[in-house]
Design a protein around this motif. Structure first.
Motif, mmCIF file in Angstrom:
data_model
loop_
_atom_site.group_PDB
_atom_site.id
_atom_site.type_symbol
_atom_site.label_atom_id
_atom_site.label_comp_id
_atom_site.label_asym_id
_atom_site.label_seq_id
_atom_site.Cartn_x
_atom_site.Cartn_y
_atom_site.Cartn_z
ATOM 1 N N LYS A 546 0.708 -0.490 -0.173
ATOM 2 C CA LYS A 546 -0.670 0.097 -0.161
ATOM 3 C C LYS A 546 1.236 1.264 -0.183
ATOM 4 C CE LYS A 546 -3.975 0.511 1.958
ATOM 5 N NZ LYS A 546 -5.088 0.229 2.852
ATOM 6 N N ILE A 547 0.507 1.614 -1.062
ATOM 7 C CA ILE A 547 1.736 3.434 -1.147
ATOM 8 C C ILE A 547 1.010 4.101 -0.199
ATOM 9 C CG2 ILE A 547 2.209 4.928 -2.533
ATOM 10 C CD1 ILE A 547 3.318 2.875 -3.240
ATOM 11 N N ASP A 548 1.751 4.770 0.608
ATOM 12 C CA ASP A 548 0.993 6.146 1.926
ATOM 13 C C ASP A 548 0.994 7.340 0.672
ATOM 14 O OD1 ASP A 548 0.800 6.518 4.683
ATOM 15 O OD2 ASP A 548 2.307 8.045 3.857
ATOM 16 N N GLN A 549 0.093 7.488 1.438
ATOM 17 C CA GLN A 549 -0.570 9.460 0.993
ATOM 18 C C GLN A 549 0.232 10.132 0.527
ATOM 19 O OE1 GLN A 549 -1.250 12.302 2.506
ATOM 20 N NE2 GLN A 549 -1.090 11.728 4.314
ATOM 21 N N SER A 550 0.842 10.158 1.774
ATOM 22 C CA SER A 550 2.363 10.762 1.834
ATOM 23 C C SER A 550 2.531 10.903 0.501
ATOM 24 C CB SER A 550 3.002 10.958 2.535
ATOM 25 O OG SER A 550 4.466 9.874 3.088
ATOM 26 N N PHE A 551 3.718 9.888 0.099
ATOM 27 C CA PHE A 551 3.998 9.171 -1.228
ATOM 28 C C PHE A 551 3.262 9.625 -2.346
ATOM 29 C CE2 PHE A 551 5.942 6.870 -3.965
ATOM 30 C CZ PHE A 551 7.765 7.536 -4.485
ATOM 31 N N THR A 552 1.957 9.923 -2.354
ATOM 32 C CA THR A 552 1.416 9.265 -3.243
ATOM 33 C C THR A 552 1.233 11.311 -3.774
ATOM 34 O OG1 THR A 552 -0.597 8.253 -2.691
ATOM 35 C CG2 THR A 552 -1.415 9.240 -4.326
ATOM 36 N N GLN A 553 0.802 12.633 -2.850
ATOM 37 C CA GLN A 553 0.568 13.364 -3.492
ATOM 38 C C GLN A 553 2.483 13.921 -3.967
ATOM 39 O OE1 GLN A 553 -1.072 15.022 -2.176
ATOM 40 N NE2 GLN A 553 -1.759 13.188 -0.722
ATOM 41 N N GLU A 554 2.952 13.458 -3.660
ATOM 42 C CA GLU A 554 4.714 13.896 -4.969
ATOM 43 C C GLU A 554 4.587 13.411 -5.967
ATOM 44 O OE1 GLU A 554 8.400 14.468 -3.185
ATOM 45 O OE2 GLU A 554 8.284 12.708 -1.550
ATOM 46 N N ILE A 555 3.576 11.961 -6.795
ATOM 47 C CA ILE A 555 3.643 11.371 -8.293
ATOM 48 C C ILE A 555 2.927 12.205 -8.891
ATOM 49 C CG2 ILE A 555 2.871 9.181 -9.080
ATOM 50 C CD1 ILE A 555 2.656 7.890 -6.777
ATOM 51 N N GLY A 556 3.324 12.601 -10.009
ATOM 52 C CA GLY A 556 3.127 13.575 -11.065
ATOM 53 C C GLY A 556 3.524 14.440 -10.906
ATOM 54 N N THR A 557 4.270 15.193 -9.675
ATOM 55 C CA THR A 557 4.781 16.999 -9.936
ATOM 56 C C THR A 557 6.522 16.389 -8.957
ATOM 57 O OG1 THR A 557 4.488 16.214 -7.143
ATOM 58 C CG2 THR A 557 2.620 17.453 -8.321
ATOM 59 N N SER A 558 6.612 15.564 -8.725
ATOM 60 C CA SER A 558 7.952 14.749 -8.533
ATOM 61 C C SER A 558 8.746 13.595 -9.423
ATOM 62 C CB SER A 558 8.841 14.501 -7.708
ATOM 63 O OG SER A 558 9.946 14.525 -7.344
ATOM 64 N N ARG A 559 9.784 14.453 -10.314
ATOM 65 C CA ARG A 559 10.144 12.858 -11.568
ATOM 66 C C ARG A 559 10.777 11.998 -11.187
ATOM 67 N NH1 ARG A 559 15.673 12.181 -13.306
ATOM 68 N NH2 ARG A 559 15.875 14.201 -11.738
ATOM 69 N N LYS A 560 11.335 12.629 -9.777
ATOM 70 C CA LYS A 560 12.024 11.296 -9.258
ATOM 71 C C LYS A 560 11.244 10.293 -8.367
ATOM 72 C CE LYS A 560 16.605 12.682 -8.046
ATOM 73 N NZ LYS A 560 16.564 14.634 -8.743
ATOM 74 N N ALA A 561 9.938 10.747 -7.876
ATOM 75 C CA ALA A 561 9.279 10.156 -7.590
ATOM 76 C C ALA A 561 8.226 9.078 -8.368
ATOM 77 C CB ALA A 561 7.681 11.209 -6.787
ATOM 78 N N ASP A 562 7.576 10.234 -9.936
ATOM 79 C CA ASP A 562 7.430 9.369 -11.067
ATOM 80 C C ASP A 562 8.442 8.045 -11.048
ATOM 81 O OD1 ASP A 562 5.365 10.951 -11.121
ATOM 82 O OD2 ASP A 562 6.103 12.022 -12.474
ATOM 83 N N SER A 563 10.019 8.406 -11.374
ATOM 84 C CA SER A 563 10.425 7.234 -11.643
ATOM 85 C C SER A 563 10.488 6.002 -10.135
ATOM 86 C CB SER A 563 12.288 7.694 -11.547
ATOM 87 O OG SER A 563 11.758 8.967 -12.411
ATOM 88 N N LEU A 564 10.633 6.505 -9.368
ATOM 89 C CA LEU A 564 10.435 5.094 -8.090
ATOM 90 C C LEU A 564 9.048 4.664 -8.069
ATOM 91 C CD1 LEU A 564 11.965 7.600 -5.010
ATOM 92 C CD2 LEU A 564 12.504 5.236 -5.908
ATOM 93 N N MET A 565 7.824 5.730 -8.817
ATOM 94 C CA MET A 565 6.927 4.551 -8.979
ATOM 95 C C MET A 565 7.449 3.393 -9.551
ATOM 96 S SD MET A 565 3.508 4.563 -7.207
ATOM 97 C CE MET A 565 2.146 3.181 -7.603
ATOM 98 N N ASN A 566 7.699 4.155 -10.748
ATOM 99 C CA ASN A 566 8.075 3.227 -11.860
ATOM 100 C C ASN A 566 8.315 1.261 -11.056
ATOM 101 O OD1 ASN A 566 6.292 4.367 -14.034
ATOM 102 N ND2 ASN A 566 7.686 6.075 -13.885
ATOM 103 N N VAL A 567 9.390 1.308 -10.795
ATOM 104 C CA VAL A 567 10.420 0.929 -9.730
ATOM 105 C C VAL A 567 9.530 0.199 -9.255
ATOM 106 C CG1 VAL A 567 12.434 0.371 -8.581
ATOM 107 C CG2 VAL A 567 12.487 2.089 -10.426
#
Length: 645
Positions: A546-567
């Protein structure tokens, strides 16, 4: 911040070189086998001394490679110099290429000297077998593979062609094709190897570092201070909590809240000395560990209180956020964990005294703190009077729009305090041990309620680390509740956080294995908050991340967060784990999340937590994934807390 990883950085290169020495047993077996084949060739040919000489040379090469591996074991690559790493790589190259040259010489000599004799068949089998095994052996360094292929295949192929025998010509063609394919695939295999290595390093970084502030997270902080404590150096702990951060975060938005967290971390880093350790251990909680004396740490805290209270310009607004701090020497308790409790008591007192100040821990403060916990009595009374109830928030399949799972959230409806925040009563219940009673009730009530839903919809319940204590039989409790309710075990998901594993990981894992044997699903909650470890994903008996909501907030706004989400998405797919994203609040977030192959989405964009009666009429209704179901402005952090969040 996770920096890009290149093959020429010393850390990456050391891991690539380490892979060359990862299978010493294979080298030993290969050396023994090839030597035996060469000796057998000598016997088959009536004691041809050339074969015996080759066998002796192979033994010498094997000894050289064994010595090289022994040298590798004596060097700690994590602290090795560039020269040491280069030397190890050259030793591996020399060993691999010498072996290839010897096998090529053996094959070529046998074919040319004994063209139509049995020993030639032995040489063909040995050489082709060696070529076939080259491709994956040195995938971390494709240049070694390519030279091996050329060294082994070229002389052997030329020898086969020289015979002009039709059968050997076919074999030569086969060897040439094998060499070409191995040569071309070496780079592809290497790229896959490096990509996985990068993914592992990124996830390991995520496991011990906070994604917002780049400081250590709680896991990383605990690792560092344990190392300092083990060295015997004195340690002073400072606990820092931003005053009324929740109000800033809720009223001004998470972007402003995150920017404030970054500003606080920058202030800490700028004022700390070499050897000091800083971490973000929770939403608005920071920790500092220093080897300074308590007096010097007190002076540091006084300076930080002043600096952190300075006005900041964030998101187009002037923001002033003060901080409260607690200070305690690590020697105030027999263990680091107990010392952390001491510093938390001091922090709690600082907040009670009016915030924007620091308090140094004393035994008197501890006693006053313990005596002032009147809410503990009210909690016990609340349990006795049945003041607790469950609310439910559905989790939707992003493809079908139908509910797949419902998370049960515990609420305390106090007779005169109103709705008491889980942020208040859950930690209290954990400290007093009442969480085992409260947690068992929540599990049973959640199962009973789920029986009124369609059988395809499960229920997810959080459990606390305290429910895994040796004195509480969580597995027996769950088994008894399943039997009494009659629910299918697969419909129940138990959610845990990594904090559950800190004190006694072996015991917790054994309990999780026992729960899985009952048919219950296990979910790793709050992934992305900084507690998540690659080793846990590899070894924990879990079904869901379960991806925490604090990390969810970064997805789509941070390139690194998007890359980590892909990983993370790819890793979950490879490990056959369900991936659920929490805290999706807006249509914009939903559209970004839908681009990833997630299995479930939870958040106010679809539904807020509700009573069982409110949930029942809508649980079978599909949601429109293209339409917002709730506004961001209505979100409150406490609404997503379950009974042990």
């Amino acid at each position: 911040m996770i920096v890009d990883v290149h093959e020429n950085d010393i850390a990456m290169k050391s891991e690539l070189v380490a892979a060359l020495y990862a299978t010493p047993g294979t080298i030993l077996i290969g050396t023994v086998t090839v030597t035996a084949v060469m000796i057998a060739a000598g016997l088959l040919t009536g004691n041809d001394l050339v074969f015996y000489a080759m066998a002796a040379a192979m033994v010498a090469v094997g000894c050289f490679r064994h010595i090289s591996h022994h040298h590798y074991k004596s060097i700690h690559l994590t602290s090795a110099s560039v020269g040491d790493i280069d030397r190890l790589e050259k030793l591996a190259m020399a060993g691999a290429w010498s072996t290839a040259a010897l096998i090529a010489a053996f094959g070529a000599y046998a074919i040319l000297r004994y063209t139509h004799e049995p020993v030639a068949v032995l040489a063909v089998a040995q050489t082709i077998g060696y070529l076939a095994g080259i491709s994956g052996r040195n995938s971390s360094r494709p240049v070694i593979t390519r030279v091996q292929v050329l060294a082994a295949a070229t002389p052997f192929t030329l020898a086969l062609l020289w015979t002009r025998d039709p059968a050997y010509l076919v074999i030569a063609l086969s060897v040439a094709l094998t060499a070409v394919l191995t040569f071309s695939s070496a780079q592809v295999i290497h790229q896959i190897f490096v990509a996985r290595l990068r993914s592992i390093r990124e996830l390991e970084h995520l496991a011990v570092n906070d994604t917002i502030t780049s400081l250590y997270n709680r896991r990383g902080f605990m690792r560092e201070i344990r190392a300092v404590a083990a060295s015997g150096r004195p340690l002073t702990l400072i606990s820092i909590d931003i005053d009324r951060f929740k109000g800033i975060n809720d009223s001004l938005g998470h972007d402003v809240g995150d920017a404030l967290l970054k500003a606080v971390s920058e202030t800490l880093i700028a004022d700390l000395a070499p050897g000091d350790i800083a971490a973000r251990t929770g939403g608005d909680e920071f920790m500092v560990a220093t080897t300074r004396s308590v007096d010097d740490a007190t002076a540091l805290a006084a300076r930080l209180v002043m600096l952190l209270a300075s006005q900041r310009f964030i998101g187009g607004r002037h923001i002033t956020a003060t901080a409260s701090m607690g200070i305690a020497p690590a020697g105030c308790a027999p263990s680091i964990e107990e010392a952390l409790k001491c510093v938390d008591i001091a922090l709690y007192r600082a907040k009670l005294d009016g915030r924007n100040r620091f308090v140094v821990y004393t035994v008197a403060i501890r006693d006053e703190h313990e005596d002032s916990l009147a809410l503990e009595t009210e909690l016990r009374e609340g349990l006795r009077r049945g003041e607790f109830e469950l609310h439910f928030q559905p989790i939707y399949n992003p493809r079908s729009g139908s509910a797949m799972l419902v998370e049960a959230l515990l609420r305390w409806k106090h007779p005169y305090r109103g709705m008491v925040s889980p942020e208040i009563f859950i930690p209290l219940a954990e400290r007093t041990g009442l969480i085992t009673v409260l947690g068992s009730w929540a599990l049973g009530e959640a199962m009973r309620t789920a029986l009124s839903w369609p059988s395809s919809i499960g229920v997810s319940v959080n459990v606390s680390a305290r429910q895994f204590d040796h004195g509480h039989d969580l597995v027996g409790t769950v088994e008894a509740l399943i039997r009494m309710s009659g629910i299918e075990p697969a419909r129940l998901t138990i959610e845990i956080t990594e904090s559950s594993l800190i004190d006694d990981p072996d015991h917790v894992v054994s309990r999780l294995v026992a729960l899985r044997k009952l048919g219950v699903r296990i979910a790793l909650d709050d992934f992305g908050t900084g507690y998540s470890s690659l080793s846990y994903l590899a070894h924990l008996p879990i079904d869901t991340i379960k991806i925490d909501q604090s990390f969810t907030q970064e997805i789509g706004t941070s390139r690194k967060a998007d890359s980590l989400m892909n990983v993370i998405t790819q890793l979950a797919h490879d490990l056959e784990l369900r991936l659920i994203v929490e805290g999706v609040e807006t249509q914009e977030q939903l559209e970004v999340i839908k681009k990833h192959a997630v299995h479930g989405i939870q958040g106010f964009v679809f539904a807020r937590p509700m009573t069982a009666e409110e949930l029942l009429p809508m649980i079978g209704t599909r949601v429109a994934t293209g339409r917002t179901r709730a506004s961001r402005s209505g979100w409150r952090k406490s609404d997503r807390f379950s009974q042990v969040a």
